[in-house]
Design a protein around this motif. Sequence first.
Motif, PDB file in Angstrom:
ATOM      1  N   SER A  53     -24.543  22.129  21.464  1.00  0.00           N
ATOM      2  CA  SER A  53     -25.643  22.830  22.127  1.00  0.00           C
ATOM      3  C   SER A  53     -26.164  21.958  23.255  1.00  0.00           C
TER       4      SER A  53
ATOM      5  N   TYR B 236     -31.414  27.575  26.351  1.00  0.00           N
ATOM      6  CA  TYR B 236     -30.581  27.013  25.288  1.00  0.00           C
ATOM      7  C   TYR B 236     -29.185  27.602  25.428  1.00  0.00           C
TER       8      TYR B 236
ATOM      9  N   GLU C 127     -35.411  18.583  20.829  1.00  0.00           N
ATOM     10  CA  GLU C 127     -34.318  17.792  20.297  1.00  0.00           C
ATOM     11  C   GLU C 127     -34.704  17.224  18.934  1.00  0.00           C
TER      12      GLU C 127
ATOM     13  N   ASP D 278     -28.063  25.164  14.109  1.00  0.00           N
ATOM     14  CA  ASP D 278     -27.955  24.083  15.080  1.00  0.00           C
ATOM     15  C   ASP D 278     -28.698  22.850  14.559  1.00  0.00           C
TER      16      ASP D 278
ATOM     17  N   LEU E  53     -29.681  29.973  15.647  1.00  0.00           N
ATOM     18  CA  LEU E  53     -30.452  28.776  15.968  1.00  0.00           C
ATOM     19  C   LEU E  53     -30.631  27.890  14.738  1.00  0.00           C
TER      20      LEU E  53
ATOM     21  N   ILE F  14     -37.866  23.896  23.841  1.00  0.00           N
ATOM     22  CA  ILE F  14     -36.614  23.574  23.153  1.00  0.00           C
ATOM     23  C   ILE F  14     -36.717  22.109  22.767  1.00  0.00           C
TER      24      ILE F  14
ATOM     25  N   VAL G   4     -29.207  22.046  26.918  1.00  0.00           N
ATOM     26  CA  VAL G   4     -30.316  22.702  27.616  1.00  0.00           C
ATOM     27  C   VAL G   4     -29.963  22.783  29.095  1.00  0.00           C
TER      28      VAL G   4
ATOM     29  N   PHE H 218     -36.029  25.856  18.711  1.00  0.00           N
ATOM     30  CA  PHE H 218     -37.143  26.431  19.461  1.00  0.00           C
ATOM     31  C   PHE H 218     -38.431  26.202  18.671  1.00  0.00           C
TER      32      PHE H 218
ATOM     33  N   LEU I 177     -30.827  21.027  18.199  1.00  0.00           N
ATOM     34  CA  LEU I 177     -31.869  21.632  19.024  1.00  0.00           C
ATOM     35  C   LEU I 177     -32.545  22.773  18.268  1.00  0.00           C
TER      36      LEU I 177
END
Length: 278
Positions: A252, A206, A184, A168, A165, A182, A254, A173, A171
Amino acid sequence: MPESDSDEFEAVRRDPDPLRRGRRATELLTLYQQRSTELARLRKAAIEEAHREREMTYTEIANALGITKGRITQIRGSAPSAERGFFGVGPVAVGVPWRWQTTDRERPLIAAEDAKSGDLMGKLLADLGFTVSTFQVGPETEALPEGDVVLICGPISSPIASTYLADDPRLAFVAPDNRWYIEETGGVRHGSPSDDDQPTKSDIAYLARHRIGSRTVVHIAGIHTMGSLGAVHYLTNHLGDLYAKTKDQEFSCVIRCDYDLANVEVTDSTLLAGPFIW
């Protein structure tokens, strides 16, 4: 064949230990079979690209490749689909998390939703012609198996999920006030409808694709476990569309899904945000 492959091949032939020789021969057979399947996919894609972009007839393509038009027809009808490339070359290892749970005693357990996600992902991969293996992701797992991987795990369950994660740029968490979202890069947050004041049987997940050297890592992480199952449902039903948008690029997105919790079943899944190409 490349020199490294030739060296491996000769090393197997010369190995005096029959068990080690048999084990390594089995491993190489799997690897070469996966590469053969991928080459068939690449050839089919090249034929369609030449027909579409160079406006060549299939007869002209057959002549250029030194094969018959009938063979071109066979290749177009039987070779793997283009979207197989979404998961890499293969073999592919699928990982799901286990968590410490207390029943009659504290023990590591895999949630029914995660187990089903792993099973359905394995079926999708097998249908695409991949050799599939499985592994479990624990609370202390910090590395993935070698080769192509599908990781079905959120950041709470294992540090390995947080590692991917963190790579990325689009995105992330976040958990303000102990509710997970999640988010942006522009600040837009997507929360699970199952956590709303008036909850519905819906969740989000995700979904990302990493390219690390020659390997591919597909990462799925639901806000809740049903969200992960929803992402697998989306890939099963919309992989062609997603691959057409992203090709071999890292990205990535959603995914939102509706579900029937009693039957551990996703009834619908849609793309909620993205895909965001990196």
